[in-house]
Every structure is written in structure tokens, then in C-alpha cells.
Design an enzyme around this catalytic site. Structure first.
Site, PDB file in Angstrom:
ATOM      1  CG  ASP A 333      -1.973   1.040   1.232  1.00 11.24           C
ATOM      2  OD1 ASP A 333      -2.285   1.865   0.261  1.00 11.24           O
ATOM      3  OD2 ASP A 333      -2.597   1.320   2.367  1.00 11.24           O
ATOM      4  CG  HIS A 334       0.593   4.104  -2.726  1.00 10.60           C
ATOM      5  ND1 HIS A 334      -0.447   4.162  -3.760  1.00 10.60           N
ATOM      6  CD2 HIS A 334       1.770   3.709  -3.462  1.00 10.60           C
ATOM      7  CE1 HIS A 334      -0.231   3.526  -5.165  1.00 10.60           C
ATOM      8  NE2 HIS A 334       1.434   3.267  -4.702  1.00 10.60           N
ATOM      9  CG  HIS A 537      -7.788   4.380   2.496  1.00 11.61           C
ATOM     10  ND1 HIS A 537      -7.173   3.784   3.665  1.00 11.61           N
ATOM     11  CD2 HIS A 537      -8.063   5.401   2.788  1.00 11.61           C
ATOM     12  CE1 HIS A 537      -7.337   4.782   4.721  1.00 11.61           C
ATOM     13  NE2 HIS A 537      -7.907   5.843   4.099  1.00 11.61           N
ATOM     14  CG  HIS A 538      -3.844   3.399  -3.281  1.00 14.56           C
ATOM     15  ND1 HIS A 538      -3.183   4.353  -3.314  1.00 14.56           N
ATOM     16  CD2 HIS A 538      -5.364   4.130  -3.207  1.00 14.56           C
ATOM     17  CE1 HIS A 538      -4.002   5.611  -3.854  1.00 14.56           C
ATOM     18  NE2 HIS A 538      -5.221   5.477  -3.638  1.00 14.56           N
ATOM     19  N   PRO A 539      -4.831  -0.897  -1.237  1.00 10.27           N
ATOM     20  CG  PRO A 539      -6.484  -2.389  -0.025  1.00 10.27           C
ATOM     21  CD  PRO A 539      -6.059  -1.070  -0.382  1.00 10.27           C
TER      22      PRO A 539
END
Length: 608
Positions: A333-334, A537-539
Site C-alpha cells: 500500500d502507499h 487505502h490502495h491495498p
């Protein structure tokens, strides 16, 4: 008599009346716009079963129903989203609600020190449309370097940029269906545009923000795909229905190959709370689109994963099932570092005064414009480089006044750290923006593991942010690029910006005088990143795509290794992070996955 005051009062009353009429229209429209082909729970047989009605599931189920005569069942644990999901700026009010799974990470060892219990909030959409109904609607056209790396380093045939780009273009909205933030939107947008010319000598790519918003309303895969597919007679939908586990069989007709027999589903009686469990048989394929947290969870409770861990959790695993140690591994994730920048002019930027302005309300109600019609992100800057640790991004979020209660609720900040980060939280008319610095190719990896054999118990999610020190160096490069931009002539001449460096005790201890004289040191910035960095919230990555069961979970065609008719099509298959917002990429992958399924179905039909 002061006619200007009278005129203003009349205008405000008319705006309020228009707002009430508009609100009523939204309610009626949300009730009448769709007739979901809901199927009553029970024992059924379907050709295809799709688990999860998020971005991927909506696309896959829609395309299969449109281009095939086979029967399709779409299973969704949630229900419909409320009408507030349609208004772009009200996105944050959806988090922590009934349409959010409201996951929390495990305690983070290397980050999140300014958050309650050192845990990150991990929102995921629960309902028809999934996280596409909950996200910030930002569109990203993709970066070819990501796909070339997948093709080259991971030996994924057919995943180079030229091979994937047509599916990306086919899957996403057309430019006229998106909202683009133009330079004349605000002074901040103008400064951003001018900076793109001033920094032409740098390897920085300036990109105006584009949203999946049409006429002031959220316009995503749910509207573009799933709603339109409801008219297909071969599509049925089960809402408020949870996929409990997958049942397998040994297919002796095909040389002792393992195949999916059925999927066990569960729904609860709304009045009694009693659970009703039933099975749906799968004739062709089961397609899991449950996302990076719940796709590996469903595999694990079904007996697919690391056998040692499954045994510890008392999960029954058939002896003929393949050993898949990578299930739940490789979570990426970022991580973002937000920095508040005040300006000495009217941006205009998001604050309570601007939002409650009659002009702003009227603009939204009449032409779908103004602050309510987007989320406040004005633009992005990407630094694309050969070295992964040099690939970073900057996002300009035009929020002048940050609502303390709202942001603390969805970010899990401790109050003292929130106030250090946003020192003018108390000023509801403050103008400014938030500079968000990110490492776009982080090397830290986490995991998702079940903590029981029950699907209803949330999995342990450990993003393991900043466990690789190279991510710190990468993020610091982003911050320093952001400082250079904010202090540049295009910004300084128009805005008079001032970066508010958080006065966090642990970060300034012993270096405050040095900081005043020399500016932020790498040590100070590292401390900031470890204390107030927030997940994007980029899993992805927990069912990684690869070449075999030892390095991945699915192959280049989304098929789970060793299982004849099981595919996973969602963000969990991403080998590495996307160098930007991933939703548009995931939609393109879903289009490609559906095309692969339809091609195989056609081939089998011809052979039979």
C-alpha cells in the site's frame, strides 16, 4: 432600507428551498433508479458465481451477463449505498458507516506512532459498487513502467503495456464523462498549472486531477456497468449475503484435477438475527472479487494457503488441495505524509465558510459545480524513474480548514498529533491546501492472515508500513520536491504559501534550534513520516499474480494455481503497487479477466 441585505436574505431562502428540493430529488431518484434482480437465498445452480460486487465484480458480472448466455450469480455481503454516496464531497461521511467494513490494521511496528494504538483505519466498501462507492473518485490512466516491469521481472506473458492498454481504455469512462480540474478553477490550480511550465527541466509529470464524476454526481463502475446489467435476464444478485467458504472436489474426468464444486453462502434474518447457510453449485467457474483483504481470507478459511498456519487456526483442508504459501502475503500500500500549507489569499479552498456559501450550494444544485462537486484534489506530480526508490508522487489537496472531528474519526489520529499536523484546525475560514507526499513504489510488504476459521471474524491485516528503510528515503525525496514546488515563483507570487511544519515533541527533541536555522533535516522528516504518515487505502498483492505456487497465487490468466475453475480478479493480484490511484487499473484488469473467461467459454462450446 438596505436592499443588499434584503436581496441576500431572499437569495439564502431560495437557495435553502432549492437544496430541500434537490435533497428530495436525490432520495426519490435513489429509490426509483434501479430494480436490482435480487434472488432469494436458497439452493441453486449457476454457471458462474462472482463473489464481491466492487469495482472488479461489477465489471465481470456485467460483461459475462451481456456477452454470454450462461447464468451468473453476483454475491454481495452488503446492500445498496445511500444517496449521500452520489455527492462527491460527502465521501468521508460514508466511512465508518454501514457501507464500510471499517477494518483496522494491526499495531504497526515502524509507523503510525501518532495514531491510536499505532493502528491505521482501513476503509473498504460494503455494498453494490464496493469501494468505488466509497473512494475519492480519482482517475489515473496508468504508467507503462509498471506493466513493463511485470512482464519483464515477473515473467507475466501478455502483461506488457501495449497488451494491457486496450483493456484499460475499454474499461474506463470516456474523457467527456469525467470531471477535469482546469487551471481557472482556483488560484491554487492556476499556480499548479504555471509550475508545470517552470519545472519543465525536471523529470516531473504534472497531471491535472480527473474524477469519475459526471454532472456533479459520482459516476463509477456501478453506474456504468452494474446498473445497466440489471436488465439482463441471466444475471441474479444476492445482497446481504456472505461467502463463508468454497467447497472443492477431485475431478477424475480431467485427470484428477481439483475443481470448485460449490460455494457456501450465509445470510442473517433481519428480525431474529439467525443465520441461514446454503450452497450454490458452480458449473463453470467461481470468480472471487472480494478485494485485497477478503479474497485471501476466503481462500484461507476454505483450506487454501500456508498449511502450517491453517492448521494452527483449525481450518479443515482437504489433502488433495494445493499448498499455496503466498496466500495473504505480499500486501502493499502507499503511505502518505500530509503537510498543511496556509496561503494569504482566497484560494478558494475547502473550508466551512466556502461550503456553506449560498453561491456554492446554488452552483452545485444548478450546474453540478462548486466545492460539493469534487473532493478538492487539484493535481498530481509524478517523478517516474528507473530506480524504484526514486518513483514518488505529490498530490495537491485544496483543503483550507480541516474539520477535526471528521478527520480524526476516519484517520485514527491522536488529538495532539492531529493538531500538530493541522495547527489552524480551529479557523473555519482558513485558506490553504494539503501537500501529500508519497512513495509510489514502496518496497515494504505486509500480510493478511485469518485469526479463526470463521469468515465473520475480521482477518489480521498488517500493512507493515516503512519496514523497508528505502521507503523513508523515497518519501523524503517527495517531500523535498514538494518544498521546492511550494516555494517556487508560481506558487509564492500567487498564494504567499507557508508550510506549517508539525511541532511534534519526539521529532524536534534536541534539533529545534538546528531546524530553525537550516530547515527540516532528514532525521526530522523521517520522524514525521513514522508518526503521522497515513495509508492511501490502495491495498494489493495478497493473491499475487505470478508463474507458480511458490511465488504467487494466480497465473497470468487470474487462475488460482492447482484449481481448475477458480479465478481471482481484483486488486489482490497486483504483483507490485500501481504508481498512482489504482481503481481505473483494476477496472481494466476486470475487463481483461472477463474477456479471458468469455474466450474460454466460446472455445469449450465449439469443442463440444
Amino acid at each position: 432600507m438596505n436592499y443588499s441585505i434584503i436581496f441576500l436574505e431572499i437569495f439564502i431562502v431560495l437557495a435553502l428551498l432549492a437544496g430541500l428540493v434537490s435533497m428530495l430529488w436525490f432520495v426519490i431518484a435513489s429509490l426509483l433508479e434501479e430494480k436490482v434482480p435480487v434472488l432469494t437465498p436458497g439452493e441453486y445452480i449457476f454457471d458462474y458465481v462472482v463473489v464481491g460486487a466492487g469495482s472488479s465484480g461489477s465489471v465481470v458480472a456485467s460483461l459475462l451477463s451481456k456477452h454470454s448466455k450462461s447464468t451468473i450469480l453476483l454475491v454481495e455481503a452488503g446492500d445498496r449505498f445511500g444517496f449521500l454516496s452520489k455527492i462527491p464531497l460527502l465521501t468521508t461521511f460514508q466511512q465508518k458507516g454501514v457501507n464500510d467494513w471499517s477494518f483496522l490494521s494491526t499495531r504497526q511496528a515502524h509507523s503510525s506512532r501518532g495514531l491510536e494504538e499505532e493502528r491505521q483505519c482501513l476503509p473498504r466498501g460494503k455494498g453494490l459498487g464496493g469501494s468505488a462507492q466509497l473512494n475519492y473518485m480519482l482517475h489515473f490512466d496508468g504508467y507503462e513502467g509498471d506493466f513493463e516491469r511485470w512482464s519483464r521481472d515477473f515473467k507475466l506473458k501478455g502483461w506488457d503495456w501495449l497488451s494491457f492498454k486496450p483493456f484499460l481504455q475499454a474499461g474506463n469512462s470516456k474523457p467527456f464523462e469525467r470531471l477535469e480540474i482546469t487551471p481557472d478553477y482556483s488560484k491554487i490550480a492556476t499556480a499548479f498549472h504555471r509550475a508545470s511550465s517552470a519545472f519543465e527541466h525536471r523529470n516531473w509529470h504534472f497531471r491535472k486531477a480527473q474524477y469519475n464524476i459526471k454532472n456533479g454526481i459520482r459516476y463509477n463502475v456501478y453506474q456504468r456497468y452494474l446498473q445497466k446489467a440489471y436488465k439482463q435476464r441471466n444475471l441474479r444478485v444476492m445482497t446481504n449475503t456472505l461467502a463463508k467458504s468454497i467447497e472443492f472436489r477431485m475431478d477424475t474426468k480431467k485427470g484428477k484435477k481439483v475443481a470448485v464444486r460449490s460455494v457456501r453462502l450465509a445470510t442473517k434474518d433481519a428480525n431474529t438475527g439467525k443465520e441461514f447457510v446454503f450452497e450454490v453449485n458452480v458449473l463453470r467457474e467461481l470468480i472471487i472479487c472480494a478485494g485485497a483483504y477478503q479474497s485471501p481470507q476466503l481462500l484461507q478459511v476454505s483450506g487454501l494457503g500456508n498449511r502450517t498456519h491453517l492448521k494452527e487456526q483449525q481450518v479443515r483442508s482437504e489433502p488433495f488441495l494445493p499448498h499455496l504459501p503466498m496466500v495473504g502475503q505480499n500486501l502493499h500500500d502507499h503511505l502518505n505524509l500530509p503537510l498543511y500549507v496556509s496561503i494569504d489569499t482566497v484560494g478558494p479552498s475547502l473550508n466551512q465558510r466556502a461550503l456553506l456559501s449560498p453561491w456554492s450550494i446554488l452552483s452545485y444544485l444548478t450546474v453540478g459545480g462548486g466545492h460539493l462537486a469534487n473532493f478538492g484534489v487539484l493535481g498530481h506530480v509524478h517523478n517516474y524513474a528507473k530506480n524504484l526508490s526514486d518513483i514518488f508522487g505529490l498530490t495537491f489537496f485544496a483543503a483550507g480548514a480541516i474539520d477535526e472531528a471528521a478527520l480524526m474519526s476516519i484517520s485514527n489520529f491522536r488529538k495532539s498529533y492531529f493538531r500538530a499536523l493541522f495547527p489552524r484546525y480551529y479557523n473555519s475560514s482558513q485558506e490553504g491546501f494539503v501537500l501529500i507526499s508519497s512513495c509510489l513504489q514502496p518496497l515494504s510488504r505486509g500480510e493478511v492472515q485469518i485469526q479463526s476459521s470463521s469468515i465473520r471474524r475480521q482477518p489480521l491485516i498488517n500493512p507493515n508500513y516503512l519496514s523497508d528503510r528505502r521507503d523513508i528515503a523515497c518519501t523524503i525525496k517527495a517531500v523535498r520536491a514538494g518544498i521546492e514546488l511550494v516555494n517556487s515563483q508560481p506558487f509564492s507570487s500567487l498564494l504567499g504559501p507557508q508550510i506549517h511544519w508539525p511541532r511534534i515533541k519526539e521529532c524536534l527533541n534536541g534539533v529545534e534550534n538546528e531546524f530553525i536555522l537550516q530547515g527540516p533535516s532528514d532525521k526530522y522528516l523521517e520522524c514525521l513520516i513514522r508518526h503521522v504518515g497515513l495509508g492511501s487505502h490502495h491495498p494489493g498483492g495478497t493473491c499475487r499474480m505470478g508463474t507458480n505456487a511458490q511465488n504467487s497465487v494466480v497465473n497470468a490468466k487470474f487462475k488460482v494455481h492447482g484449481i481448475e475453475n477458480l479465478r481471482i480478479i481484483d486488486g489482490s493480484v497486483l504483483p507490485t503497487p500501481i504508481s498512482g490511484n489504482p481503481n481505473s487499473i483494476i477496472v481494466g484488469m476486470a475487463v481483461r479477466g472477463a474477456a479471458m473467461i468469455l474466450k474460454e467459454e466460446k472455445k469449450k462450446t465449439i469443442n463440444n
